[in-house]
Design a protein around this motif. Structure first.
Motif, PDB file in Angstrom:
ATOM      1  N   ALA A 154      -1.623  83.815  13.035  1.00  0.00           N
ATOM      2  CA  ALA A 154      -1.048  84.292  11.957  1.00  0.00           C
ATOM      3  C   ALA A 154       0.177  83.402  11.291  1.00  0.00           C
ATOM      4  N   LEU A 155       0.297  82.167  11.964  1.00  0.00           N
ATOM      5  CA  LEU A 155       1.306  81.384  11.822  1.00  0.00           C
ATOM      6  C   LEU A 155       1.637  81.107  10.282  1.00  0.00           C
ATOM      7  N   ILE A 177      -9.287  76.881  13.626  1.00  0.00           N
ATOM      8  CA  ILE A 177      -9.857  77.156  12.093  1.00  0.00           C
ATOM      9  C   ILE A 177      -9.580  78.288  11.503  1.00  0.00           C
ATOM     10  N   ALA A 178      -9.447  79.655  12.606  1.00  0.00           N
ATOM     11  CA  ALA A 178      -8.782  80.672  11.987  1.00  0.00           C
ATOM     12  C   ALA A 178      -7.371  80.609  11.295  1.00  0.00           C
ATOM     13  N   ARG A 179      -6.451  79.878  12.260  1.00  0.00           N
ATOM     14  CA  ARG A 179      -5.292  79.856  11.787  1.00  0.00           C
ATOM     15  C   ARG A 179      -5.336  78.818  10.094  1.00  0.00           C
ATOM     16  N   ALA A 180      -6.260  78.063  10.039  1.00  0.00           N
ATOM     17  CA  ALA A 180      -6.256  77.493   8.887  1.00  0.00           C
ATOM     18  C   ALA A 180      -6.693  78.250   7.713  1.00  0.00           C
ATOM     19  N   LEU A 181      -7.431  79.254   8.061  1.00  0.00           N
ATOM     20  CA  LEU A 181      -7.992  79.981   6.875  1.00  0.00           C
ATOM     21  C   LEU A 181      -7.300  81.490   6.627  1.00  0.00           C
ATOM     22  N   ALA A 209      -2.581  91.168  10.329  1.00  0.00           N
ATOM     23  CA  ALA A 209      -3.980  91.622   9.852  1.00  0.00           C
ATOM     24  C   ALA A 209      -4.672  90.255   9.242  1.00  0.00           C
ATOM     25  N   GLN A 210      -3.910  89.713   8.719  1.00  0.00           N
ATOM     26  CA  GLN A 210      -4.617  88.405   8.013  1.00  0.00           C
ATOM     27  C   GLN A 210      -5.120  87.376   9.119  1.00  0.00           C
ATOM     28  N   ALA A 211      -4.437  87.492  10.390  1.00  0.00           N
ATOM     29  CA  ALA A 211      -4.913  86.471  11.516  1.00  0.00           C
ATOM     30  C   ALA A 211      -6.290  87.263  12.095  1.00  0.00           C
TER      31      ALA A 211
END
Length: 191
Positions: free
Chosen positions: A48-49, A95-99, A61-63
């Motif tokens: 979520a950063l 990768i999740a953090r980047a997306l 939620a985005q994370a």
């Protein structure tokens, strides 16, 4: 993150030197080789950063959506610490953090380099599927020409900071533009 020695870099038609560097960084997803997860933050908070930095009310939620995209169930992995994950899982979180903030451009610096062969192949396949589904521009840095050939639409071969050739994988393999590119392909076992 680095000021160019020469030339120009543009993002969406604007020169990066004319843009606020902090705002620009938050518009571009970045995955370093080691993942760069914050060890004192749980997985969900790591992912979520960027949405959090952008002030998104739904950062968690985005994370969670991004974790789901990379194949990690947020109900299972969201509250874990990075140290509780395998190397492949940590890279998936990176990768999740980047997306998570839905960038238009994703920069990946040898994201699969430190992984065992099985995990590397699994993550490469996940990355191919993500690119297809998200239709995102990705710039992947790798020393592995086999990896580049398998993942890229276009390959830029660099030597001493200069571009030797830019081509689709098939074109690069069929017609190396310089002796260096030909030797590189030969040594990689691609010719």
């Amino acid at each position: 993150m680095v000021t160019p020695d020469s030339g120009t870099i543009s993002v969406d038609g604007a020169r990066t030197s004319d843009l606020d560097p902090v705002a620009l960084r938050r518009r571009i997803g970045y995955v370093p080789q080691d993942g760069g997860l914050l060890p004192h933050w749980r997985v969900r908070r790591n992912a979520a950063l960027v949405p959090w930095l952008l002030g998104a009310a739904d950062a968690d939620a985005q994370a969670d959506a991004a974790l789901q995209l990379v194949g990690l169930d947020p109900r299972v992995f969201g509250d874990r610490w990075p140290r509780q994950l395998s190397g492949g899982q940590r890279q998936r979180v990176a990768i999740a953090r980047a997306l998570a903030a839905r960038p238009h451009v994703l920069l990946l610096d040898e994201p699969f380099g430190a992984l065992d062969a099985i995990t590397r192949a699994d993550l490469q396949e996940s990355f191919r599927a993500l690119r297809r589904s998200l239709r995102i521009t990705a710039v992947l840095v790798t020393h592995d020409l086999r990896e580049a050939s398998a993942l890229a639409d276009r390959i830029a071969v660099l030597r001493h900071g200069r571009i030797e050739q830019v081509a689709a994988p098939d074109a690069l393999l069929a017609a190396p533009a310089t002796p260096y590119v030909a030797e590189l392909l030969l040594r990689a076992g691609l010719r």
